[in-house]
Design a protein around this motif. Structure first.
Motif, PDB file in Angstrom:
ATOM      1  N   PRO A 194     -14.990  15.916  -6.924  1.00 39.15           N
ATOM      2  CA  PRO A 194     -14.683  15.511  -8.306  1.00 39.15           C
ATOM      3  C   PRO A 194     -15.003  16.592  -9.340  1.00 39.15           C
ATOM      4  CG  PRO A 194     -15.844  13.762  -7.146  1.00 39.15           C
ATOM      5  CD  PRO A 194     -15.911  14.963  -6.265  1.00 39.15           C
ATOM      6  N   GLY A 195     -16.148  17.250  -9.186  1.00 39.32           N
ATOM      7  CA  GLY A 195     -16.511  18.298 -10.128  1.00 39.32           C
ATOM      8  C   GLY A 195     -15.577  19.487 -10.081  1.00 39.32           C
TER       9      GLY A 195
ATOM     10  N   GLY B 184     -14.570   9.332 -11.682  1.00 42.11           N
ATOM     11  CA  GLY B 184     -13.353   8.873 -12.329  1.00 42.11           C
ATOM     12  C   GLY B 184     -12.720   9.910 -13.229  1.00 42.11           C
ATOM     13  N   TYR B 185     -13.541  10.799 -13.799  1.00 44.66           N
ATOM     14  CA  TYR B 185     -12.975  11.856 -14.642  1.00 44.66           C
ATOM     15  C   TYR B 185     -12.053  12.782 -13.839  1.00 44.66           C
ATOM     16  CZ  TYR B 185     -14.759  11.421 -19.380  1.00 44.66           C
ATOM     17  OH  TYR B 185     -14.962  11.029 -20.680  1.00 44.66           O
ATOM     18  N   ALA B 186     -12.266  12.899 -12.546  1.00 40.54           N
ATOM     19  CA  ALA B 186     -11.342  13.689 -11.731  1.00 40.54           C
ATOM     20  C   ALA B 186      -9.947  13.089 -11.778  1.00 40.54           C
ATOM     21  CB  ALA B 186     -11.843  13.772 -10.286  1.00 40.54           C
ATOM     22  N   PHE B 187      -9.861  11.761 -11.751  1.00 40.31           N
ATOM     23  CA  PHE B 187      -8.558  11.102 -11.818  1.00 40.31           C
ATOM     24  C   PHE B 187      -7.917  11.302 -13.195  1.00 40.31           C
ATOM     25  CE2 PHE B 187     -10.811   7.864  -8.908  1.00 40.31           C
ATOM     26  CZ  PHE B 187     -10.584   8.656  -7.786  1.00 40.31           C
TER      27      PHE B 187
ATOM     28  N   ALA C 205      -8.287   5.882 -12.187  1.00 41.13           N
ATOM     29  CA  ALA C 205      -9.391   6.052 -13.143  1.00 41.13           C
ATOM     30  C   ALA C 205      -9.800   4.706 -13.721  1.00 41.13           C
ATOM     31  CB  ALA C 205      -8.964   7.005 -14.261  1.00 41.13           C
ATOM     32  N   ARG C 206      -8.831   3.880 -14.040  1.00 45.28           N
ATOM     33  CA  ARG C 206      -9.129   2.577 -14.629  1.00 45.28           C
ATOM     34  C   ARG C 206      -9.749   1.623 -13.611  1.00 45.28           C
ATOM     35  NH1 ARG C 206      -3.798   1.989 -18.652  1.00 45.28           N
ATOM     36  NH2 ARG C 206      -4.774   3.124 -20.401  1.00 45.28           N
TER      37      ARG C 206
ATOM     38  N   GLU D 286      -6.956   9.745 -21.796  1.00 50.63           N
ATOM     39  CA  GLU D 286      -7.332  11.134 -22.084  1.00 50.63           C
ATOM     40  C   GLU D 286      -8.353  11.620 -21.058  1.00 50.63           C
ATOM     41  OE1 GLU D 286      -8.789  10.997 -26.072  1.00 50.63           O
ATOM     42  OE2 GLU D 286      -6.777  10.932 -26.961  1.00 50.63           O
ATOM     43  N   ALA D 287      -8.657  12.892 -21.118  1.00 48.31           N
ATOM     44  CA  ALA D 287      -9.640  13.467 -20.193  1.00 48.31           C
ATOM     45  C   ALA D 287     -10.454  14.512 -20.933  1.00 48.31           C
ATOM     46  CB  ALA D 287      -8.931  14.091 -18.995  1.00 48.31           C
ATOM     47  N   ARG D 288     -11.452  14.057 -21.689  1.00 45.11           N
ATOM     48  CA  ARG D 288     -12.311  14.965 -22.467  1.00 45.11           C
ATOM     49  C   ARG D 288     -13.749  14.735 -22.027  1.00 45.11           C
ATOM     50  NH1 ARG D 288     -10.730  16.084 -28.412  1.00 45.11           N
ATOM     51  NH2 ARG D 288     -12.091  14.328 -28.911  1.00 45.11           N
TER      52      ARG D 288
END
Length: 412
Positions: A285-286, A330-333, A349-350, A392-394
């Motif tokens: 994921p990272g 989840g941020y990876a998604f 992600a959701r 979004e992905a911030r």
């Protein structure tokens, strides 16, 4: 298998529910504000407490302390996640006092650290009221951290490389661009070469030992993130060398299995267990989060495979947090959705968001309190929930820093 099943738990069959997501954000923020104490700030969560400590120090850092909480409260209000301004009576002078006391306890070093030191506190003060004194303090911290032998994001120069980039984006000041370039060139000069793996890497001198981390907090890919984000500040030829180096190291160190990919925690001497971690700070994921902004398509197949590993592994049993929990994974998604526009990644992600909400509720009942921190606790997860709502992905304090600070970081 590229993950350890006992570190994960089955994904709960919970449908996406915007009302429940918004209510969870409001609940986390309201509980955080209510639990503030003028003397001790926020109670340290049992999972963030060092077992060897006889007493309980006030956590002050951006990573797992009061600085991160204040930052997150301001950010959530600024982006519209909570309507009412979540005010707590603490200012940057008090945060500095607490952070310096925390550092004295552990040797009075590394004050320039991005996730653990003074640098983000001075940046918050600068957002509230710009001054030559604050800028000079920041310049000294970033410059003084350039040769830090940690060579990783949490303590070392890659963290202040990111700080210099945020400062340049906010002020357009040439001093920050110069410091970004100087730090990048120092890091370039410190790269080692592995004949066995045919790639470049850094040796980190961290916590009294040498390491060769590849991961998204202490390792190679964490350093790639600010270099990718700030490539416009580098000469074209300089960036081209960096891009080739990043692609080479990431490709050479990936472990592949069918349609999945993962990375060991360290290039040299990593245990089998660490090779199969699937969380933001160690594993696939990272890598996705840190590399999603890389131009070109050379790593696209690996990033998608890393996303598949993260999905196959499922939510982390450690909880909902960013660093080693369900929200960070989840941020990876979200990053893959941003990069590919494929709706399946937003759906995944959701799904992790809904599972994470249940985890926060379960953990509150288990421990009798929330986890009041940004990277290891509920506030970071609340930001993840907001990004899931917005598609979004911030990633907080990696992709965004200055939003919302002018109100919350000001003096009460």
């Amino acid at each position: 298998m590229l993950h350890e099943p006992d570190r994960h738990e089955p994904l709960a069959a919970l449908s996406w529910n915007e009302d429940r997501v918004r209510a969870a954000i409001e609940r986390i923020v309201a509980d955080t504000v209510a639990r503030f104490d003028p003397v001790g700030c926020w109670p340290t969560h049992p999972l963030d407490r060092h077992e060897a400590e006889a007493d309980d120090p006030i956590q002050s850092t951006l990573y797992h302390g009061a600085t991160g909480v204040v930052w997150a409260l301001g950010y959530l209000h600024e982006v519209g996640a909570v309507a009412a301004r979540p005010t707590v009576p603490i200012d940057c002078d008090r945060l500095l006092e607490l952070n310096r006391a925390w550092h004295r306890r552990y040797g009075d070093t590394e004050h320039g650290s991005w996730l653990m030191g003074e640098t983000p506190i001075h940046m918050m003060a600068l957002a509230g009221s710009a001054s030559a004194e604050t800028e000079a303090a920041l310049e000294a911290l970033v410059a003084g951290n350039i040769a830090n032998p940690a060579r990783e994001l949490m303590w070392g120069s890659p963290g202040t490389l990111l700080a210099a980039l945020f400062l340049f984006e906010r002020t357009a000041g040439p001093r920050w661009a110069d410091l970004f370039r100087a730090t990048a060139r120092q890091l370039r000069s410190e790269l080692d070469w592995s004949e066995a793996h045919r790639c470049a890497f850094w040796t980190q001198h961290l916590y009294g030992r040498e390491s060769t981390y590849l991961d998204a907090v202490h390792g190679f890919v964490a350093t790639a993130l600010p270099l990718i984000r700030g490539r416009h500040l580098l000469e074209t030829a300089e960036w081209e060398v960096w891009q080739a180096t990043i692609v080479e190291t990431i490709s050479s160190t990936a472990d592949r299995e069918d349609n999945q990919a993962n990375w060991r925690a360290q290039l040299i001497g990593s245990t089998v267990s660490l090779q199969r971690r699937v969380q933001f700070c160690h594993g696939a994921p990272g890598f996705v989060v840190c590399l999603a902004g890389l131009p070109g398509t050379e790593l696209d197949a690996l990033l998608l495979a890393a996303g598949e590993t993260t999905w196959a592994a499922g939510p982390l049993a450690k909880g909902s947090n960013l660093c080693h929990g369900t929200g960070g994974n989840g941020y990876a998604f979200l990053k893959l959705h941003q990069r590919t526009a494929d709706p399946v990644w937003l759906e995944r992600a959701r799904a992790f968001a809904m599972h994470g909400i249940a985890q926060t509720e379960r953990d509150f009942q288990r421990h009798g309190q929330g986890r009041y921190s940004l990277w290891t606790g509920d506030l970071g997860f609340a930001i993840y929930l907001w990004d899931c709502l917005r598609g979004e992905a911030r990633f907080p304090t990696l992709d965004v820093f200055f939003a919302g600070l002018s109100e919350v970081a000001s003096r009460p």
